[in-house]
Enzyme design. Structure first.
Site: not given
Length: 391
Positions: A259, A277
């Site tokens: 991420k 997220d």
């Protein structure tokens, strides 16, 4: 008759007239006898004529007698045949009476199915139900997903990363610090951090206790201090103090996962990446883009729906929508611009007036999360966030 006449003529020639009269009488008698015989013979002919008629009648009667019993027996034979079908029909009737009990769940499925998707799908694509639980074909899913992204692009034309940064180093540090906290809190904390440690070399040589004190407002400050100092040392030792621009190098840094790596690649290097997220995960499952829960699998599933060039902006659109309208607990469904495309419409407040009160940030006239947002955001009516301690 000819024979009798010949005999009478012969007698007349030998005996004279008496014999002739007698012969006449005899002939008359013979004639009467013959007449009576003829009469008797006539009835015999009539009887003979009648016998065939009687025979025909008898034969007809026999035939009729044969057919009549057959006709009488035929219904008897057909009667059981008629009863047999009735018995057979009775059996299905019993099955029919029990069948609805077995098929009772079918109406329940028909009631639940429309809740999964806003548009009903023909029965043909039902073969893809296993792959797409909402009963939506792969082509329909791709079209709907891309349309949602286009709609969000019109709602958030100024979407951007909501972390303040000036270079790749600041972005990678800020992204690591954003775990388990808001971007606003990170943006209020990093000015002091970067003012004291502006380069990887400075942060790598920093006193951990001093860094912990600066990072305390972000939560989990001890673990985050260890990560940012560790990645700074790795940058200095392995990459000459420069943030690498490759995924396989970024994920080797302490505290940096996929991420964080995609945030850096997409926003600091212009290389497409999907940022999965908590907001992204929540929304793509609500929209039925995927049912996966693992971030890596979500990234792969969603990435397959879009061209690679759309990945970075897609991440911004989805995350912005999750922070402003499609909240975790109380989504503002009544104020959502993509409500007609959302299978989860109705999970939140559907009344437009009440939904407006649930909006956040610039949609509610409140400041955004960046202290130094892009000019396009300010031009669109957005407001900069206040610094830490400003109230």
């Amino acid at each position: 008759m000819s024979a009798e006449r010949d005999s009478a003529v012969g007698e007349q020639g030998s005996d004279g007239g008496r014999k002739t009269a007698g012969a006449a009488r005899t002939a008359a008698a013979g004639t009467g006898a013959s007449a009576s015989a003829a009469k008797k013979a006539a009835p015999s002919k009539k009887a003979a004529a009648r016998k065939p008629a009687a025979a025909k009648k008898a034969a007809a009667e026999k035939t009729l007698g044969a057919t009549k019993p057959a006709a009488k027996k035929a219904p008897a034979k057909k009667a059981p045949a008629k009863k047999a079908p009735s018995a057979k029909k009775a059996a299905p009737a019993k099955k029919a009476s029990s069948a609805p009990l077995r098929k009772a769940p079918a109406p329940r499925k028909q009631v639940v199915a429309p809740k999964k998707a806003t548009a009903s799908v023909p029965a043909a694509p039902a073969k893809t139900v296993a792959a797409h639980p909402q009963g939506e074909s792969r082509t329909a899913l791709v079209r709907r997903a891309r349309r949602i992204n286009r709609e969000l692009a019109e709602v958030y034309p100024y979407a951007h990363p909501e972390l303040d940064f000036e270079n790749p180093f600041q972005l990678v540090v800020a992204t690591v610090l954003s775990a388990q906290t808001t971007d606003l809190r990170v943006n209020q904390t990093t000015p002091a951090l970067f003012a004291k440690y502006p380069t990887p070399e400075d942060l790598a040589a920093a006193n951990p206790e001093e860094v912990e004190e600066i990072l305390r407002p972000t939560g989990f400050f001890r673990a985050k201090t260890k990560s940012v100092i560790g990645l700074s040392k790795a940058l200095v030792e392995q990459f000459g103090g420069e943030v690498p621009g490759r995924l396989e190098d970024l994920v080797k840094l302490p505290g940096v996962g996929r991420k964080t790596a995609f945030v850096v690649l997409g926003n600091a290097f212009g290389r497409p990446g999907i940022t999965v997220d908590t907001h992204f995960q929540r929304l793509v499952r609500r929209w039925k883009w995927t049912d996966e829960t693992d971030p890596d699998k979500i990234e792969a599933a969603v990435g397959a729906l879009f061209p690679k060039s759309d990945w970075t902006d897609l991440s911004h659109h989805v995350i912005w929508h999750g922070r402003r309208i499609c909240h975790a607990r109380k989504p503002a469904c009544g104020a959502c611009p993509i409500a007609p495309l959302c299978p989860a419409y109705g999970e939140g407040e559907t009344d437009p007036e009440k939904a407006k009160k649930l909006l956040k940030y610039e949609k509610a006239g409140q400041p955004g999360q960046r202290l130094r947002p892009p000019q396009a955001y300010l031009d669109a009516g957005g407001r900069a966030a206040p610094p830490l301690g400003a109230g």
